[in-house]
Design an enzyme around this catalytic site. Sequence first.
Site, PDB file in Angstrom:
ATOM      1  N   LYS A   1       7.855  -0.475  -2.645  1.00  0.00           N
ATOM      2  CA  LYS A   1       6.653  -1.301  -2.658  1.00  0.00           C
ATOM      3  C   LYS A   1       5.974  -1.186  -4.008  1.00  0.00           C
ATOM      4  O   LYS A   1       5.991  -0.124  -4.640  1.00  0.00           O
ATOM      5  CB  LYS A   1       5.706  -0.837  -1.551  1.00  0.00           C
ATOM      6  CG  LYS A   1       6.276  -1.072  -0.151  1.00  0.00           C
ATOM      7  CD  LYS A   1       5.543  -0.279   0.909  1.00  0.00           C
ATOM      8  CE  LYS A   1       6.282  -0.340   2.232  1.00  0.00           C
ATOM      9  NZ  LYS A   1       5.810   0.700   3.176  1.00  0.00           N
TER      10      LYS A   1
ATOM     11  N   LEU B   1      17.048 -11.402   9.201  1.00  0.00           N
ATOM     12  CA  LEU B   1      15.933 -12.330   9.009  1.00  0.00           C
ATOM     13  C   LEU B   1      15.866 -12.655   7.518  1.00  0.00           C
ATOM     14  O   LEU B   1      15.803 -11.746   6.686  1.00  0.00           O
ATOM     15  CB  LEU B   1      14.620 -11.711   9.498  1.00  0.00           C
ATOM     16  CG  LEU B   1      14.632 -11.172  10.946  1.00  0.00           C
ATOM     17  CD1 LEU B   1      13.259 -10.614  11.319  1.00  0.00           C
ATOM     18  CD2 LEU B   1      15.058 -12.245  11.939  1.00  0.00           C
TER      19      LEU B   1
ATOM     20  N   GLU C   1       6.535  -0.185  11.191  1.00  0.00           N
ATOM     21  CA  GLU C   1       6.905  -1.292  10.303  1.00  0.00           C
ATOM     22  C   GLU C   1       7.441  -2.457  11.114  1.00  0.00           C
ATOM     23  O   GLU C   1       8.313  -2.266  11.970  1.00  0.00           O
ATOM     24  CB  GLU C   1       8.005  -0.855   9.328  1.00  0.00           C
ATOM     25  CG  GLU C   1       7.631   0.259   8.393  1.00  0.00           C
ATOM     26  CD  GLU C   1       8.696   0.508   7.334  1.00  0.00           C
ATOM     27  OE1 GLU C   1       8.403   1.217   6.370  1.00  0.00           O
ATOM     28  OE2 GLU C   1       9.834  -0.012   7.474  1.00  0.00           O
TER      29      GLU C   1
ATOM     30  N   ARG D   1       4.911   9.869   9.040  1.00  0.00           N
ATOM     31  CA  ARG D   1       4.284  10.610   7.931  1.00  0.00           C
ATOM     32  C   ARG D   1       3.080   9.827   7.434  1.00  0.00           C
ATOM     33  O   ARG D   1       2.862   8.680   7.835  1.00  0.00           O
ATOM     34  CB  ARG D   1       5.298  10.717   6.775  1.00  0.00           C
ATOM     35  CG  ARG D   1       5.740   9.327   6.301  1.00  0.00           C
ATOM     36  CD  ARG D   1       6.455   9.338   4.969  1.00  0.00           C
ATOM     37  NE  ARG D   1       6.584   7.988   4.444  1.00  0.00           N
ATOM     38  CZ  ARG D   1       7.572   7.154   4.721  1.00  0.00           C
ATOM     39  NH1 ARG D   1       8.547   7.522   5.533  1.00  0.00           N
ATOM     40  NH2 ARG D   1       7.593   5.937   4.197  1.00  0.00           N
TER      41      ARG D   1
HETATM   42  C1  MV4 Z   1      15.883  -6.101   7.854  1.00  0.00           C
HETATM   43  C2  MV4 Z   1      15.732  -7.236   7.039  1.00  0.00           C
HETATM   44  C3  MV4 Z   1      16.036  -8.461   7.578  1.00  0.00           C
HETATM   45  N1  MV4 Z   1      16.491  -8.544   8.843  1.00  0.00           N
HETATM   46  N2  MV4 Z   1      16.335  -6.253   9.115  1.00  0.00           N
HETATM   47  C4  MV4 Z   1      14.629  -2.889   4.531  1.00  0.00           C
HETATM   48  C5  MV4 Z   1      13.974  -1.588   4.727  1.00  0.00           C
HETATM   49  C6  MV4 Z   1      14.343  -1.126   6.082  1.00  0.00           C
HETATM   50  N3  MV4 Z   1      13.195  -0.601   6.729  1.00  0.00           N
HETATM   51  C7  MV4 Z   1      14.868  -2.351   6.775  1.00  0.00           C
HETATM   52  N4  MV4 Z   1      14.890  -3.407   5.825  1.00  0.00           N
HETATM   53  C8  MV4 Z   1      15.157  -4.682   6.167  1.00  0.00           C
HETATM   54  N5  MV4 Z   1      15.594  -4.880   7.435  1.00  0.00           N
HETATM   55  C9  MV4 Z   1      16.636  -7.450   9.573  1.00  0.00           C
HETATM   56  N6  MV4 Z   1      17.101  -7.564  10.816  1.00  0.00           N
HETATM   57  C10 MV4 Z   1      15.267  -7.049   5.746  1.00  0.00           C
HETATM   58  C11 MV4 Z   1      14.997  -5.772   5.308  1.00  0.00           C
HETATM   59  C12 MV4 Z   1      14.574  -5.672   3.947  1.00  0.00           C
HETATM   60  C13 MV4 Z   1      13.253  -5.400   3.639  1.00  0.00           C
HETATM   61  C14 MV4 Z   1      12.291  -5.204   4.621  1.00  0.00           C
HETATM   62  C15 MV4 Z   1      10.979  -4.928   4.288  1.00  0.00           C
HETATM   63  C16 MV4 Z   1      10.613  -4.861   2.947  1.00  0.00           C
HETATM   64  C17 MV4 Z   1      11.547  -5.040   1.969  1.00  0.00           C
HETATM   65  C18 MV4 Z   1      12.876  -5.316   2.291  1.00  0.00           C
HETATM   66  C19 MV4 Z   1      13.800  -5.510   1.285  1.00  0.00           C
HETATM   67  C20 MV4 Z   1      15.089  -5.764   1.587  1.00  0.00           C
HETATM   68  C21 MV4 Z   1      15.480  -5.839   2.931  1.00  0.00           C
END
Ligand code: MV4
Length: 449
Positions: free
Chosen positions: A237, A203, A275, A292
């Site tokens: 964050k 995404l 999340e 947590r």
């Molecule tokens: C993603 C994404 C876009 N598309 N999955 C980053 C943390 C981990 N929990 C998963 N993450 C992401 N997964 C899909 N399919 C973008 C991220 C991501 C992100 C997500 C939330 C907050 C900050 C981020 C920073 C970079 C990438």
Amino acid sequence: MFHKILIANRGEIAVRIIRACKELGILSVAVYSEADRDSMHARLADESVCIGPAASAKSYLNIAALMAAAELTDAEAIHPGFGFLAENAEFADIVIESGLVWIGPTPESMRIMGDKVTAKKKMEIAGVPLVPGSDGAVETIEEAKAVVKKSGFPIIIKASAGGGGRGMKIVHSEASLANAFSMCKTEAGAAFGDETVFIEKFLEEPRHIEVQVLGDTHGNLIHLFERECSMQRNNQKVLEEAPSPYLDSETREKICAAGLAAARAVNYVGAGTIEFLMNSDKSFYFMEMNTRIQVEHPVTEWITGVDLIEWQIRVAAGDKLDFTQDNIKIKGHAIECRINAEHPFKFTPSPGTVELYHAPGGRSVRVDSHLYTGYKIPPHYDSMIGKIITHARDRKKCIRRMQRAMDELVILGVTTNQELHQRLLANPGFQKADFNIHFLEKWLRQMRL
Ligand code: MV4
């Protein structure tokens, strides 16, 4: 209720838990490394035990030392805080097998959510929306290519044992797929001892919105609405707020219901966070569940009036939630700014002695910190040295109040990200709530031109 709790953590969150213990009439045991001898958490607790040298692996991650400290002090329960061993199911098992209470979810819930492929399978059955992608683990490059045929580029390859941004690879074209796939597998094996990976459609400009849940051991499970966590850099964050300024009440109801369904699917007990990624069309997808308490829990506490640490302890002691979902209403708006000892724009750590500390105060300002004048910030741990949280009737007033608090804050001797927050709070894009997970990094890149 417990007589005595051991806190297997340090810094700001250890102080937060000790404060909750005192208010509940529970004795607290702090553990500290040699580098944390003069730390606030070791001072505030009723008892303190040194558990090893500065290196985390020899102290805060040293299960044998932690269990010995609990034994020595007659603690009945262990609160892990966040980071360190908070999501380590083996540690939870050992705590429970030793006859102590684990202040957290069951090790089984932790294991399911810790393994992202297993978690996604559970979520699918529970009807929680998932990002389109592979059906479980992807073993071979041929399988990876077949997944991409359906979803198209860009894709993201994720380690099943990863999370929080660790063990991920974004792939934009067929040309780099094979290499990224084998690298992701190898790195996952090295980092987590598990080469399992899966694939999702990447995404491109989502928001990160998460739902707080709280469950007791009597089958009661509620949500405490959502937090907006898109303001991040390098998966860390920087500023969080509740509620999300992006959601209308219909989307809020849907995402909170999805969060509840996710937690219910693993019989969740305690405080947890689901999340989600949300597209600009307000479609949302499960990303992972954090089993947590989280750094940003205070913004939820402020808009709901629920003391999350108190309830973590109470549900671990077997108490029933003394309120229902209908009792929980969003009151106003809350923002949290994380204060890090680091260069405000280069982000290099800045350990050293705090020559002067003056915390902001006044109406509706909360400071969660272990700082004091003369404190020596050790170089061995996370750079977060505190959090400023403000509350107001609406977001605009809340931002103003945070600006006022940020102007009052004085930390001398080390550099902090205070100026970053001051600039961010004044940014029109932030003020209009017009941002996604890339906003901060893009803005920093522009600023440095
Ligand atoms: C993603 C994404 C876009 N598309 N999955 C980053 C943390 C981990 N929990 C998963 N993450 C992401 N997964 C899909 N399919 C973008 C991220 C991501 C992100 C997500 C939330 C907050 C900050 C981020 C920073 C970079 C990438």
